[in-house]
Enzyme design. Structure first.
Site, PDB file in Angstrom:
ATOM      1  N   GLN A   1      -5.097  -1.917   9.171  1.00  0.00           N
ATOM      2  CA  GLN A   1      -4.970  -3.218   8.516  1.00  0.00           C
ATOM      3  C   GLN A   1      -5.593  -4.314   9.385  1.00  0.00           C
ATOM      4  OE1 GLN A   1      -3.865  -3.612   5.428  1.00  0.00           O
ATOM      5  NE2 GLN A   1      -4.008  -5.826   5.408  1.00  0.00           N
TER       6      GLN A   1
ATOM      7  N   LYS B   1       0.843  -1.199   0.000  1.00  0.00           N
ATOM      8  CA  LYS B   1       0.000   0.000   0.000  1.00  0.00           C
ATOM      9  C   LYS B   1       0.879   1.251   0.000  1.00  0.00           C
ATOM     10  CE  LYS B   1      -3.878  -2.511   1.910  1.00  0.00           C
ATOM     11  NZ  LYS B   1      -4.751  -2.891   3.027  1.00  0.00           N
TER      12      LYS B   1
ATOM     13  N   ASP C   1     -11.311   2.354   3.273  1.00  0.00           N
ATOM     14  CA  ASP C   1     -11.663   0.941   3.070  1.00  0.00           C
ATOM     15  C   ASP C   1     -13.136   0.759   2.714  1.00  0.00           C
ATOM     16  OD1 ASP C   1      -9.575  -0.954   3.348  1.00  0.00           O
ATOM     17  OD2 ASP C   1      -9.498  -0.646   5.514  1.00  0.00           O
TER      18      ASP C   1
HETATM   19  N1  GUN Z   1      -6.907  -7.125   5.368  1.00  0.00           N
HETATM   20  C1  GUN Z   1      -7.083  -7.816   4.213  1.00  0.00           C
HETATM   21  N2  GUN Z   1      -7.665  -7.035   3.280  1.00  0.00           N
HETATM   22  C2  GUN Z   1      -7.849  -5.830   3.852  1.00  0.00           C
HETATM   23  C3  GUN Z   1      -8.393  -4.598   3.392  1.00  0.00           C
HETATM   24  O1  GUN Z   1      -8.853  -4.446   2.250  1.00  0.00           O
HETATM   25  N3  GUN Z   1      -8.396  -3.576   4.294  1.00  0.00           N
HETATM   26  C4  GUN Z   1      -7.929  -3.704   5.547  1.00  0.00           C
HETATM   27  N4  GUN Z   1      -7.994  -2.650   6.355  1.00  0.00           N
HETATM   28  N5  GUN Z   1      -7.416  -4.831   6.014  1.00  0.00           N
HETATM   29  C5  GUN Z   1      -7.379  -5.880   5.158  1.00  0.00           C
END
Ligand code: GUN
Length: 283
Positions: free
Chosen positions: A96, A52, A119
């Site tokens: 996350q 990211k 998200d």
């Molecule tokens: N863990 C796995 N996929 C995601 C996501 O799209 N967002 C977040 N915050 N955590 C994740």
């Protein structure tokens, strides 16, 4: 058979966003700022969070990764989120997942300001998707819809089957397919005779979270197969999806590889959401 190149489609999206972001300092005096919070050292999360940050760098988005000890209390994490909510220099906040067991994910998700919820997990954003009111789309479902668009597959009038009913992927992607006028069947690991259901699919989205949930006998000739899985193959130890790729690719009309299919699209949509949160502040 079309191998759906999510890596390339995501790179094109990032390049278009980079051009847009490059105009922001002159127009708005700064670039968007995404803060990613990682709690603990879960190896998959370490990789996702790093990817990211790299995507932000590629697009020209300012990014900060905050790593918290795995023993942080729930209240301390919520307090950190509240301070980020109040910070005028932060446009997007992502915590996350998964989080350590002692922290309630629902509390974390509802504490992130909906205006900064890149998200699209906040209850108001979820409700907005289902009620067709303004909202932030969740990244993986949005990325899947963009993949279909990129390969020229219009969901309208098609039979779509979604395997998996999670809040993050299965449910929202089913809703987005419905809104694009597909006829959608949702099924899951407790579905009786799943092959008879998945064989009806012209578009098959698999987000079951387990390797080889979909095998060749479960797919009809020419189906478009979108594999959202991220598993470690129990036999080879390599990264693999939920679909038995080698066998299903023989029958599918189009299929996403793992890695290099949905994953890069999720991150590209996260970049888009961050830009959207930023622009909303100036609207
Ligand atoms: N863990 C796995 N996929 C995601 C996501 O799209 N967002 C977040 N915050 N955590 C994740």
């Amino acid at each position: 058979m079309i191998l759906i190149d999510g890596k390339k489609i995501a790179a094109d999206l990032r390049a278009a966003l980079a051009e847009k972001v490059a105009t922001f300092p002159e127009k708005y005096g700064r670039v968007p700022h995404l803060v990613v919070v990682r709690v603990g050292e879960d190896p998959a999360s370490v990789v996702y969070v790093r990817n990211k940050a790299r995507a932000c760098d590629a697009v020209g988005i300012r990014n900060t990764t905050l790593v918290q000890d795995e023993n942080i209390t729930e209240e301390a994490l919520l307090e950190l989120i509240r301070s980020l909510n109040a910070d005028p220099e932060v446009d997007g906040i992502l915590v996350q997942l998964p989080l350590p067991k002692h922290i309630r994910e629902s509390k974390v998700i509802e504490t992130i300001a909906r205006e900064k919820d890149v998200d699209g997990f906040h209850p108001y954003n979820v409700a907005g998707l289902w009620q067709k009111t303004p909202h932030m789309n969740p990244c993986t479902p949005a990325g899947i819809m963009k993949l279909l668009d990129a390969i020229g597959v219009d969901p309208k009038g098609k039979r779509a089957v979604v395997v998996g009913r999670s809040n993050i992927v299965g449910l929202p992607v089913a809703k987005m397919l419905l809104d694009r006028h597909a006829t959608v069947t949702l099924c899951h690991t407790r579905t009786v005779d799943m092959p008879s259901v998945t064989r009806e699919a012209e578009i098959l989205v698999v987000a079951a979270g387990r390797a080889r949930v979909v095998t060749a006998n479960m797919v009809s000739e020419g189906a478009v197969v979108i594999d959202v899985g991220m598993n470690t193959d129990p036999e080879t130890g390599k990264l693999c999806g939920d679909v038995d790729f080698d066998a299903v690719a023989q029958k599918a009309g189009a299929i996403t590889p793992v890695p290099g299919g949905v994953g890069p699209m999720t991150i590209a949509c996260l970049m888009e959401n961050t830009v959207e949160c930023f622009l909303a502040r100036f609207a």
